[in-house]
Motif scaffolding. Sequence first.
Motif, PDB file in Angstrom:
ATOM      1  N   TRP A  64       0.856  -1.032   0.249  1.00  0.00           N
ATOM      2  CA  TRP A  64      -0.181  -0.034   0.310  1.00  0.00           C
ATOM      3  C   TRP A  64       1.018   1.322   0.149  1.00  0.00           C
ATOM      4  O   TRP A  64       0.479   1.790  -0.961  1.00  0.00           O
ATOM      5  CB  TRP A  64      -0.871  -0.346   1.606  1.00  0.00           C
ATOM      6  CG  TRP A  64      -2.138  -1.176   1.083  1.00  0.00           C
ATOM      7  CD1 TRP A  64      -2.033  -2.205   1.594  1.00  0.00           C
ATOM      8  CD2 TRP A  64      -2.755  -1.520   0.360  1.00  0.00           C
ATOM      9  NE1 TRP A  64      -3.158  -2.488   1.474  1.00  0.00           N
ATOM     10  CE2 TRP A  64      -3.484  -3.069  -0.186  1.00  0.00           C
ATOM     11  CE3 TRP A  64      -3.081  -0.888  -1.082  1.00  0.00           C
ATOM     12  CZ2 TRP A  64      -4.153  -2.919  -0.103  1.00  0.00           C
ATOM     13  CZ3 TRP A  64      -4.392  -1.333  -2.121  1.00  0.00           C
ATOM     14  CH2 TRP A  64      -4.945  -3.203  -1.758  1.00  0.00           C
ATOM     15  N   PRO A  65       2.423   1.479   0.487  1.00  0.00           N
ATOM     16  CA  PRO A  65       2.901   3.015   0.552  1.00  0.00           C
ATOM     17  C   PRO A  65       3.462   2.611  -0.717  1.00  0.00           C
ATOM     18  O   PRO A  65       3.932   3.889  -1.313  1.00  0.00           O
ATOM     19  CB  PRO A  65       3.835   1.969   1.959  1.00  0.00           C
ATOM     20  CG  PRO A  65       3.101   1.861   2.605  1.00  0.00           C
ATOM     21  CD  PRO A  65       2.072   0.350   1.874  1.00  0.00           C
ATOM     22  N   ALA A  68       1.096   4.411  -2.459  1.00  0.00           N
ATOM     23  CA  ALA A  68       0.665   5.615  -2.504  1.00  0.00           C
ATOM     24  C   ALA A  68       2.025   6.758  -3.071  1.00  0.00           C
ATOM     25  O   ALA A  68       1.193   7.723  -3.508  1.00  0.00           O
ATOM     26  CB  ALA A  68       0.755   5.937  -1.181  1.00  0.00           C
ATOM     27  N   TYR A 100      -5.281   8.733  -1.804  1.00  0.00           N
ATOM     28  CA  TYR A 100      -5.756   8.845  -0.965  1.00  0.00           C
ATOM     29  C   TYR A 100      -6.075   6.799  -0.304  1.00  0.00           C
ATOM     30  O   TYR A 100      -6.595   6.477   0.691  1.00  0.00           O
ATOM     31  CB  TYR A 100      -7.565   9.075  -0.765  1.00  0.00           C
ATOM     32  CG  TYR A 100      -8.100   9.148   0.128  1.00  0.00           C
ATOM     33  CD1 TYR A 100      -8.095   9.164   1.255  1.00  0.00           C
ATOM     34  CD2 TYR A 100      -9.684   8.781  -0.372  1.00  0.00           C
ATOM     35  CE1 TYR A 100      -9.024   9.393   1.987  1.00  0.00           C
ATOM     36  CE2 TYR A 100     -10.654   8.329   0.916  1.00  0.00           C
ATOM     37  CZ  TYR A 100     -10.716   9.051   2.197  1.00  0.00           C
ATOM     38  OH  TYR A 100     -12.168   8.307   2.243  1.00  0.00           O
ATOM     39  N   LEU A 103      -3.113   4.764   0.911  1.00  0.00           N
ATOM     40  CA  LEU A 103      -3.544   5.093   2.930  1.00  0.00           C
ATOM     41  C   LEU A 103      -4.766   4.764   3.170  1.00  0.00           C
ATOM     42  O   LEU A 103      -4.101   4.495   4.362  1.00  0.00           O
ATOM     43  CB  LEU A 103      -3.099   6.935   2.212  1.00  0.00           C
ATOM     44  CG  LEU A 103      -1.812   6.870   2.097  1.00  0.00           C
ATOM     45  CD1 LEU A 103      -1.689   8.831   2.072  1.00  0.00           C
ATOM     46  CD2 LEU A 103      -0.391   6.221   3.246  1.00  0.00           C
TER      47      LEU A 103
END
Length: 184
Positions: A64-65, A68, A100, A103
Amino acid sequence: MHGSASSGWLLVALCALTGTYCLVRMRSGAEEQRGAAGGEALMGFGMAAMAVPAAVFTPPAWAWPVYAAVFAAAGLHALWAARTGAHHLHHLVGAGAMVYMALVMAGSPGHAHGRGGSGVPLLTGALLLYFAAYVLLTGVRLVPVAAVAGGGGGVRAGRGGRPELARACRLSMGIAMVAMLLTL
């Protein structure tokens, strides 16, 4: 993303096919079209990856990071490109929405994308309104182009150069974005 497996797979297919078509559009002769198509391909494939049902694959915590960061970089590129065209502002909003969502998914319990009730409701609602309006506007703009293109007599555009298909891709990605935001 959250939701049923069958709708997740349909979303994956829609986004992956749209991303593939955008890659084909990158072979266009115009520099501006190639840049826009590249951003749209990234968005399509990123949305497809995020929409894979959690029952099939739950991304590791570090994914996920990374999502992002990739879309933050795409957003910066769109911001830079926006000085030459307003459509890049839409790419900026889309990249921001992807950051978004990534995150939110990173902060959800267990980093799984099968849980609900996360995200900032006001921001999610604002993004939903933007993309719903974008879908409606793009759909309205698509109708006259299809009618004119079907009339014949015009010069047939080369590979990836058909404006009605590019708009249809943007429409399908806008619909997919609405679906993904609804599941937050």
